[in-house]
Design a protein around this motif. Structure first.
Motif, PDB file in Angstrom:
ATOM      1  N   ILE B 143      35.930  41.920  36.935  1.00 31.70           N
ATOM      2  CA  ILE B 143      36.970  40.924  37.185  1.00 31.70           C
ATOM      3  C   ILE B 143      37.202  40.128  35.912  1.00 31.70           C
ATOM      4  CG2 ILE B 143      37.590  38.895  38.543  1.00 31.70           C
ATOM      5  CD1 ILE B 143      35.915  40.064  40.804  1.00 31.70           C
ATOM      6  N   PRO B 144      38.419  40.171  35.380  1.00 28.32           N
ATOM      7  CA  PRO B 144      38.701  39.465  34.131  1.00 28.32           C
ATOM      8  C   PRO B 144      38.897  37.971  34.370  1.00 28.32           C
ATOM      9  CG  PRO B 144      40.693  40.495  34.930  1.00 28.32           C
ATOM     10  CD  PRO B 144      39.607  40.856  35.916  1.00 28.32           C
ATOM     11  N   GLY B 145      38.980  37.224  33.305  1.00 31.82           N
ATOM     12  CA  GLY B 145      39.334  35.810  33.423  1.00 31.82           C
ATOM     13  C   GLY B 145      38.200  34.874  33.094  1.00 31.82           C
ATOM     14  N   GLU B 146      38.548  33.596  33.082  1.00 30.97           N
ATOM     15  CA  GLU B 146      37.633  32.550  32.664  1.00 30.97           C
ATOM     16  C   GLU B 146      36.395  32.473  33.567  1.00 30.97           C
ATOM     17  OE1 GLU B 146      39.857  29.052  32.138  1.00 30.97           O
ATOM     18  OE2 GLU B 146      38.325  28.080  30.913  1.00 30.97           O
ATOM     19  N   LYS B 147      36.575  32.747  34.852  1.00 28.34           N
ATOM     20  CA  LYS B 147      35.421  32.814  35.757  1.00 28.34           C
ATOM     21  C   LYS B 147      35.217  34.259  36.218  1.00 28.34           C
ATOM     22  CE  LYS B 147      33.852  29.610  38.329  1.00 28.34           C
ATOM     23  NZ  LYS B 147      33.782  28.905  39.636  1.00 28.34           N
ATOM     24  N   GLY B 148      35.433  35.169  35.286  1.00 26.44           N
ATOM     25  CA  GLY B 148      35.281  36.590  35.587  1.00 26.44           C
ATOM     26  C   GLY B 148      33.837  37.020  35.659  1.00 26.44           C
ATOM     27  N   GLY B 149      33.671  38.311  35.874  1.00 30.43           N
ATOM     28  CA  GLY B 149      32.335  38.883  35.978  1.00 30.43           C
ATOM     29  C   GLY B 149      32.413  40.301  36.516  1.00 30.43           C
ATOM     30  N   ILE B 150      31.296  40.771  37.017  1.00 29.65           N
ATOM     31  CA  ILE B 150      31.239  42.086  37.652  1.00 29.65           C
ATOM     32  C   ILE B 150      30.696  41.879  39.061  1.00 29.65           C
ATOM     33  CG2 ILE B 150      30.123  44.347  37.602  1.00 29.65           C
ATOM     34  CD1 ILE B 150      30.010  44.041  34.518  1.00 29.65           C
ATOM     35  N   ILE B 151      31.384  42.434  40.046  1.00 31.19           N
ATOM     36  CA  ILE B 151      30.854  42.340  41.403  1.00 31.19           C
ATOM     37  C   ILE B 151      30.249  43.686  41.786  1.00 31.19           C
ATOM     38  CG2 ILE B 151      32.275  40.423  42.200  1.00 31.19           C
ATOM     39  CD1 ILE B 151      34.176  42.448  43.471  1.00 31.19           C
ATOM     40  N   ASP B 171      35.856  33.434  49.395  1.00 27.62           N
ATOM     41  CA  ASP B 171      34.789  32.956  48.493  1.00 27.62           C
ATOM     42  C   ASP B 171      34.802  33.735  47.186  1.00 27.62           C
ATOM     43  OD1 ASP B 171      33.821  30.947  50.109  1.00 27.62           O
ATOM     44  OD2 ASP B 171      32.183  32.142  50.937  1.00 27.62           O
ATOM     45  N   ASP B 172      34.851  35.066  47.296  1.00 27.35           N
ATOM     46  CA  ASP B 172      34.908  35.880  46.075  1.00 27.35           C
ATOM     47  C   ASP B 172      36.181  35.578  45.288  1.00 27.35           C
ATOM     48  OD1 ASP B 172      32.528  37.396  45.830  1.00 27.35           O
ATOM     49  OD2 ASP B 172      33.176  38.773  47.390  1.00 27.35           O
ATOM     50  N   GLY B 173      37.288  35.407  45.998  1.00 30.43           N
ATOM     51  CA  GLY B 173      38.549  35.103  45.331  1.00 30.43           C
ATOM     52  C   GLY B 173      38.497  33.783  44.574  1.00 30.43           C
ATOM     53  N   ASN B 174      38.038  32.741  45.247  1.00 31.58           N
ATOM     54  CA  ASN B 174      38.022  31.407  44.623  1.00 31.58           C
ATOM     55  C   ASN B 174      36.964  31.290  43.533  1.00 31.58           C
ATOM     56  OD1 ASN B 174      40.160  30.540  46.171  1.00 31.58           O
ATOM     57  ND2 ASN B 174      38.858  29.715  47.788  1.00 31.58           N
ATOM     58  N   ALA B 175      35.792  31.901  43.751  1.00 33.58           N
ATOM     59  CA  ALA B 175      34.732  31.838  42.734  1.00 33.58           C
ATOM     60  C   ALA B 175      35.221  32.457  41.426  1.00 33.58           C
ATOM     61  CB  ALA B 175      33.480  32.555  43.213  1.00 33.58           C
ATOM     62  N   HIS B 176      35.966  33.551  41.530  1.00 35.89           N
ATOM     63  CA  HIS B 176      36.444  34.241  40.335  1.00 35.89           C
ATOM     64  C   HIS B 176      37.851  33.795  39.936  1.00 35.89           C
ATOM     65  CE1 HIS B 176      33.217  36.951  41.855  1.00 35.89           C
ATOM     66  NE2 HIS B 176      32.950  37.077  40.576  1.00 35.89           N
ATOM     67  N   MET B 177      38.411  32.874  40.695  1.00 40.40           N
ATOM     68  CA  MET B 177      39.764  32.359  40.449  1.00 40.40           C
ATOM     69  C   MET B 177      40.790  33.494  40.328  1.00 40.40           C
ATOM     70  SD  MET B 177      39.310  28.729  38.640  1.00 40.40           S
ATOM     71  CE  MET B 177      39.688  29.197  36.980  1.00 40.40           C
ATOM     72  N   ILE B 178      40.757  34.369  41.325  1.00 39.08           N
ATOM     73  CA  ILE B 178      41.736  35.457  41.394  1.00 39.08           C
ATOM     74  C   ILE B 178      42.459  35.387  42.731  1.00 39.08           C
ATOM     75  CG2 ILE B 178      40.650  37.056  39.777  1.00 39.08           C
ATOM     76  CD1 ILE B 178      39.168  38.299  42.155  1.00 39.08           C
ATOM     77  N   LYS B 179      43.630  36.045  42.777  1.00 37.72           N
ATOM     78  CA  LYS B 179      44.420  35.971  44.008  1.00 37.72           C
ATOM     79  C   LYS B 179      45.005  37.342  44.347  1.00 37.72           C
ATOM     80  CE  LYS B 179      48.447  34.464  41.434  1.00 37.72           C
ATOM     81  NZ  LYS B 179      47.898  35.108  40.197  1.00 37.72           N
ATOM     82  N   THR B 180      45.528  37.437  45.541  1.00 40.55           N
ATOM     83  CA  THR B 180      46.153  38.682  45.990  1.00 40.55           C
ATOM     84  C   THR B 180      47.188  39.146  44.960  1.00 40.55           C
ATOM     85  OG1 THR B 180      45.786  38.223  48.324  1.00 40.55           O
ATOM     86  CG2 THR B 180      47.647  39.668  47.787  1.00 40.55           C
ATOM     87  N   GLY B 181      47.121  40.427  44.613  1.00 37.03           N
ATOM     88  CA  GLY B 181      48.073  40.989  43.654  1.00 37.03           C
ATOM     89  C   GLY B 181      47.514  41.090  42.254  1.00 37.03           C
ATOM     90  N   ASP B 182      46.433  40.358  41.968  1.00 39.62           N
ATOM     91  CA  ASP B 182      45.806  40.463  40.643  1.00 39.62           C
ATOM     92  C   ASP B 182      45.177  41.847  40.476  1.00 39.62           C
ATOM     93  OD1 ASP B 182      46.531  37.899  40.038  1.00 39.62           O
ATOM     94  OD2 ASP B 182      44.526  37.037  40.181  1.00 39.62           O
ATOM     95  N   ILE B 183      45.000  42.238  39.228  1.00 42.28           N
ATOM     96  CA  ILE B 183      44.483  43.573  38.917  1.00 42.28           C
ATOM     97  C   ILE B 183      43.082  43.462  38.327  1.00 42.28           C
ATOM     98  CG2 ILE B 183      44.883  45.687  37.570  1.00 42.28           C
ATOM     99  CD1 ILE B 183      47.054  45.179  39.633  1.00 42.28           C
ATOM    100  N   VAL B 184      42.163  44.280  38.843  1.00 40.18           N
ATOM    101  CA  VAL B 184      40.795  44.315  38.318  1.00 40.18           C
ATOM    102  C   VAL B 184      40.441  45.775  38.005  1.00 40.18           C
ATOM    103  CG1 VAL B 184      40.114  42.237  39.562  1.00 40.18           C
ATOM    104  CG2 VAL B 184      39.834  44.470  40.650  1.00 40.18           C
ATOM    105  N   GLU B 185      39.222  46.013  37.532  1.00 40.80           N
ATOM    106  CA  GLU B 185      38.900  47.372  37.089  1.00 40.80           C
ATOM    107  C   GLU B 185      37.617  47.915  37.716  1.00 40.80           C
ATOM    108  OE1 GLU B 185      39.652  48.189  33.108  1.00 40.80           O
ATOM    109  OE2 GLU B 185      38.695  50.165  33.182  1.00 40.80           O
TER     110      GLU B 185
END
Lengths: 198, 198
Positions: B143-151, B171-185
């Motif tokens: 998960i990219p971004g300022e509060k990114g990581g690997i789940i 919880d996963d969405g808010n912790a990583h500051m991502i939302k529906t439609g965002d792209i991860v790898e």
């Protein structure tokens, strides 16, 4: 190496001027519980934090008095309040979100001061050396468990007066299903996964 | 490879018997919005989910009717409700948490049925081949971004009727500051970090 977690719920730090407005002149914060970081404590004082959209009551004031007033919330809190605060280190407040703090004796409208605290580790210069972290500003941390993972951008906050501990907000805590006192692992050397960052 | 995220808020799936109790005989779920997964939809119907400790009102019923009744919540929700639900795949409900569902016409006390949904990717057998995932049950996701990581522990839910999408809870969405439609790898091959799991 292993590090213990502390999960921070939403809370407020106050400067003297704002303490006086919110709680009255000559008011003193009462220490009801020492925090692990030297000198920091949970006070008996609570405030309401408020926006046009919503509010949270009974938000704890963490002592002692600081040079700045700061409201630390999670992204979940921010959504409920209709705010979009930046992820910041303590005290780095320029351009952060506006918020109103309401106390029993008065209220303070902050033009800025509301942040999402960055993921950070309190560490001494000696521990930085001991753990081979000298020169690093951030690390990745491995979180075990069923909803485990690796969190990036964990800020190393180096200070002589530090209790070695990783501070995360409630969103990070709940997403990974971890709690205060749990043990996680700082990734270093060959375990470093910076290469995975975008 | 890249995958799009869908963040799921707390919601309920109902079996026919429970729909009848909660909303009355002959009640039909009304589709007000198709979800990306074929046949699944947001209905106009809402219920209250309740424990002795707390409740959430206006929890959405997701259609169509299923063979089982299931309440999906986040860890944050669970803490507020005083529950400790397991992380589970849909329909794997034995031993999950008890909860009461209240509708306009009646209520249902579930002995079990409340879960924290596992992190999962909806994927077709063809995509499993195309993406070199055949034989894998779980993957790690960057998960990219300022509060990114690997789940970790992202379950591959293989079905012919799938829209390729990663489902996470709030919880996963808010912790990583991502939302529906965002792209991860999805991490694979040399990018696989299973070795970091405890």
């Amino acid at each position: 190496m292993k590090v213990q977690i502390g999960i921070s719920n939403r809370h407020v730090h106050l400067k003297q001027e704002h303490l006086n407005i919110l709680f009255g002149e000559n008011y003193k914060l009462e220490n009801i519980k020492d925090l692990n970081q030297p000198g920091q404590f949970v006070s008996s004082s609570k405030v309401t934090i408020q926006t046009e959209k919503n509010e949270f009551k009974n938000v704890r004031v963490v002592g002692p008095i600081r040079d700045y007033t700061q409201v630390e919330i999670s992204k979940s809190d921010a959504i409920k309040l209709g705010l979009n605060p930046p992820v910041r280190d303590s005290g780095d407040l320029i351009g952060s979100s506006p918020i109103t703090i309401v106390g029993p004796e008065g209220s303070v409208e902050l033009e800025y001061g509301c942040i999402i605290a960055d993921r950070h580790i309190h560490i001494t210069p000696k521990q930085m050396e001991l753990y081979g972290l000298v020169g690093k500003e951030k690390v990745n941390v491995l979180i075990p468990g069923e909803k485990g993972g690796i969190i990036f951008n964990v800020n190393l906050k180096v200070s002589e007066q530090s209790y070695f501990e990783l501070h995360l907000d409630t969103d990070d805590g709940n997403a990974h299903m971890i709690k205060t006192g749990d043990i996680v692992e700082i990734l270093e050397g060959d375990n470093n996964v910076w290469k995975f960052r975008w």
